[in-house]
Design a protein around this motif. Structure first.
Motif: not given
Length: 608
Positions: A247-257, A260-263
């Motif tokens: 959940t936390l990794a997916k939440e981070k991925e959504i916000e990063d996407r 526009g954070l590259p990594t």
């Protein structure tokens, strides 16, 4: 806003470790924050905070770009006062909660305070967004116009580093509001689950801290029993831990996407004010050194233990010639205080109130958060240190480490609330330096070569745990977040990622018991602060290089060191290290730090 690290509980008159008295262990006195959760001062500050946030938004929202330097300075000072009061409230709530994470009343109070402060501060979200929309030319002119305003430039520069990645005002407010049922809720679930775990070892029931402590017992059978109990309990809760990480990794991925954070790591690098290439140079230097460091050391250790291969429960085993000795609290206090005073009396003076004024909570208690930390609270109070002290020599090093943080935080407080906070990459400087001072003092007092050997081996293990193990953790996190972008990860998927870095970092002398693949489950940094872990290796490498400069007898080193700590977050790592002739952007810098570990291993091999 300033949010506390995990933290502790009341003491027994004479706390014991395995039946051996440790002495009178200190406990926190949180009265310097608030005397109770219903204290009138707390209600006063909550009422003030609600009004201050609302009036701040009324006075400044939509108007930042038109303020002159003097008006902007007033604005920043008001923001800083809000940050200070919110930080005081959350420090009190957080420290009480981590004293006893399984106490429902404390958990409710913590949640209620989080909810209130999130609600109160939502109107402030505009500040960084509008500030970042000020054109660069206008920003530069404002900084040139007012020296007091320009003092805050390091804070502004870190804020403006997020400029390319900020979302619309409405989305930023939504993310701020939603956080209490997002990452912070999952963090709390993780903390409460870990604190509530029980482990059956040879007919006895232990909490996580006492069970992990068994892994450094002299008796190999006890170490194995502890490791197997950990694996059994982790396995029983693995679906929950996998859900938290997914959940936390997916939440981070959504916000990063959306940003526009590259990594996945970019956000951490920006917060740490460190260039990605510097972290990559550190990571590569450590991974390339695995054979010269951990592989070589653990091969030596297997020989000392009379084993052809090591099991995971042997990693932190004491050496056969090591005395099984419990260090009482008073002795630990004297060791660390004397080591600090030997460097500079001011260090010991800054550390003294931690022992005398209720700034340390040391005992192991039911429901208490595991591990150790130093939380800075706010600049007009003081830090608090949490330990789970069991009297092991490593616990003395932990005391030296956390007191180093405390000294650093006290010195940096002079910068004010916004500038005192040190990026994680530099936050480990004083803590690791304090450990090194304590180790060198203890080494100089070694009675014979055998005792020196034991101490050197212990230090090498601590450094391997700080550098090699943390970079392996960093690689695990990189793999985990990358893999999660491809879809949901099963517990077996996460287990496989964990084992891929463990075998590489620990070396061929290790075998891995069934169940060790689940040991990622209890590491709090993966949950609380993704990619935090490389800061430990950064700090250790930095301090090793720094200590080498100190040993060379560099004139005025002590004064330069104090100035570095006083700077807090007001300077970039390049500025802070320049007076010592060091530069973390130079790949050779990391080799200089790693060579100190290598030198200790050389000494140990020479003793054979």
């Amino acid at each position: 806003m300033n949010v506390p690290f995990p933290a502790t509980l009341p003491r027994d008159a004479a706390t014991e470790a395995g039946g051996v008295p440790l002495g009178d262990l200190p406990e926190w006195n949180l009265d310097d924050l608030y005397t109770a959760q219903d204290a009138p001062e707390l209600k006063r500050d909550l009422d003030w905070l609600e009004e201050a946030c609302a009036s701040f938004a009324t006075d400044y929202e939509g108007k930042l770009a038109d303020l002159d330097a003097s008006a902007l300075l007033d604005c920043v000072r008001r923001y800083e006062k809000i940050d200070l009061i919110a930080g005081r409230i959350m420090s009190f709530a957080g420290l009480r909660y981590y004293q006893h994470t399984t106490d429902a009343e404390r958990a409710k109070f913590m949640s209620d305070m989080q909810d209130k402060i999130t609600t109160f501060t939502t109107p402030l979200v505009f500040f960084s967004l509008e500030f970042n929309r000020i054109p660069d030319e206008r920003y530069d002119a404002l900084m040139a116009e007012n020296a007091e305003l320009a003092r805050y430039k390091p804070v502004f520069d870190r804020m403006r580093a997020m400029k390319p990645y900020q979302l619309s005002d409405e989305l930023e407010k939504f993310l701020h509001d939603q956080s209490v049922v997002g990452s912070s809720a999952w963090n709390k679930l993780f903390d409460e689950t870990i604190a509530g775990l029980s482990f059956e070892v040879e007919g006895e029931t232990f909490g996580i801290e006492a069970t992990l402590n068994l892994l450094s017992e002299q008796d190999r059978a006890k170490r194995e029993a502890g490791a197997r109990a950990l694996a059994e309990t982790f396995q029983s809760r693995l679906p929950l831990f996998a859900r938290v990480h997914n959940t936390l990794a997916k939440e981070k991925e959504i916000e990063d996407r959306w940003r526009g954070l590259p990594t996945p790591q970019t956000g951490r690098h920006l917060v740490n004010h460190v260039e990605p290439e510097v972290v990559e140079a550190l990571r590569n230097a450590v991974v390339n050194a695995y054979p010269r460091l951990s592989h070589r050391y653990y091969k030596l250790k297997a020989k000392w233990l009379g084993l052809d291969t090591l099991q995971v429960w042997d990693r932190n085993a004491p050496l056969p010639m090591e005395e099984t000795r419990i260090v009482g609290w008073d002795e630990a206090r004297k060791l660390v205080s004397d080591a600090y005073a030997g460097f500079d009396p001011r260090m010991a003076e800054l550390a003294e109130p931690f022992f005398t004024d209720g700034w340390i909570d040391a005992g192991v208690k039911e429901g208490k958060a595991p591990g150790a930390f130093a939380h800075p609270t706010v600049v007009d109070v003081h830090p608090y240190v949490m330990l789970n002290y069991l009297g092991k020599p490593r616990d003395v090093m932990t005391l030296a480490h956390e007191l180093g943080h405390g000294v650093h935080q006290r010195l940096a407080a002079g910068q004010g609330e916004l500038l005192s906070s040190t990026p994680l990459t530099l936050a480990e400087t004083a803590s690791v330096f304090g450990e090194m001072l304590t180790f060198r003092k203890m080494l100089s007092e070694a009675k014979d070569p055998q005792q020196k050997k034991v101490m050197l081996a212990g230090k090498v293990e601590d450094m391997i745990n700080t550098v090699v193990r943390q970079i392996a953790f960093y690689d695990f996190e990189c793999k985990l977040h990358q893999a999660r972008r491809g879809g949901e990860l099963t517990p077996d998927d996460i287990n496989a990622l964990w084992m891929s870095v463990q075998a590489e970092s620990l070396g061929p002398v290790f075998e891995f018991m069934d169940g060790y693949e689940t040991f990622w489950a209890y590491i709090p940094h993966f949950v609380h602060s993704p990619f935090y872990v490389y800061a430990y290796a950064f700090g250790d490498g930095l301090v090793n290089a720094l200590y080498a400069v100190y040993e060379e007898g560099t004139p005025g080193f002590e004064e330069k060191y104090f100035e570095m700590l006083k700077a807090g977050g007001s300077k970039h790592h390049k500025e802070l290290l320049a007076p010592f002739g060091l530069n973390a952007s130079d790949p050779a810098f990391w080799d200089k730090g790693l060579s100190m570990i290598e030198g200790f291993i050389d000494e140990l091999e020479a003793m054979e």
